[in-house]
Scaffold this motif. Structure first.
Motif, PDB file in Angstrom:
ATOM      1  N   CYS A   1       0.834  -1.209   0.000  1.00  0.00           N
ATOM      2  CA  CYS A   1       0.000   0.000   0.000  1.00  0.00           C
ATOM      3  C   CYS A   1       0.866   1.255   0.000  1.00  0.00           C
ATOM      4  O   CYS A   1       0.597   2.209  -0.727  1.00  0.00           O
ATOM      5  CB  CYS A   1      -0.939  -0.008   1.195  1.00  0.00           C
TER       6      CYS A   1
ATOM      7  N   GLY B   1      -7.728   4.989  -4.102  1.00  0.00           N
ATOM      8  CA  GLY B   1      -7.913   3.566  -3.840  1.00  0.00           C
ATOM      9  C   GLY B   1      -6.778   2.674  -4.276  1.00  0.00           C
ATOM     10  O   GLY B   1      -6.867   1.447  -4.159  1.00  0.00           O
ATOM     11  N   LYS B   2      -5.683   3.251  -4.757  1.00  0.00           N
ATOM     12  CA  LYS B   2      -4.559   2.423  -5.210  1.00  0.00           C
ATOM     13  C   LYS B   2      -3.962   1.622  -4.067  1.00  0.00           C
ATOM     14  O   LYS B   2      -3.492   0.507  -4.264  1.00  0.00           O
ATOM     15  CB  LYS B   2      -3.503   3.280  -5.896  1.00  0.00           C
TER      16      LYS B   2
ATOM     17  N   ASN C   1      -6.233  -1.390  -3.591  1.00  0.00           N
ATOM     18  CA  ASN C   1      -6.067  -2.318  -4.712  1.00  0.00           C
ATOM     19  C   ASN C   1      -4.754  -3.090  -4.619  1.00  0.00           C
ATOM     20  O   ASN C   1      -4.675  -4.234  -5.063  1.00  0.00           O
ATOM     21  CB  ASN C   1      -6.133  -1.568  -6.044  1.00  0.00           C
ATOM     22  N   ALA C   2      -3.738  -2.478  -4.057  1.00  0.00           N
ATOM     23  CA  ALA C   2      -2.424  -3.114  -3.961  1.00  0.00           C
ATOM     24  C   ALA C   2      -2.362  -4.162  -2.859  1.00  0.00           C
ATOM     25  O   ALA C   2      -1.478  -5.016  -2.853  1.00  0.00           O
ATOM     26  CB  ALA C   2      -1.346  -2.064  -3.736  1.00  0.00           C
TER      27      ALA C   2
END
Length: 98
Positions: A21, A55-56, A59-60
């Motif tokens: 993250c 939101g990356k 997602n990670a």
């Protein structure tokens, strides 16, 4: 600065401390902090005021240790508690209209 519609929420019990993250954050506002369990770190937002809500980070995370929440007020309160607990630095929360 415009407040995002969602903020990241760390779910410590699902976090494996991998820092994916932190590496995924395009504006570098996530930092890994060691918990009271030596050798185990979790992510916190060091500057949630600057979060763009992309939101990356969520997602990670392969473990589901970060979720995006629309409960902005709750997320801000959690971020403030985490920063006081782990970073012990001064901060200025977003101005909220009541």
């Amino acid at each position: 600065m415009k407040q995002p519609k969602k903020l990241p929420w760390t779910i410590s019990s699902l976090c494996d401390g991998c820092a994916s993250c932190e590496n995924a954050c395009p504006i570098e506002i996530i930092t890994m902090v060691e918990t009271e369990h030596k050798g185990f770190s979790i992510p916190i937002l060091k500057k949630y005021e600057d979060c763009i809500g992309c939101g990356k980070c969520a997602n990670a995370c392969a473990m589901g240790g970060i979720a995006m929440t629309a409960y902005i007020s709750d997320a801000i309160e959690k971020c403030e508690r985490d920063r006081k607990r782990f970073l012990a630095s001064d901060f200025t929360p977003w101005e909220r209209s009541e």
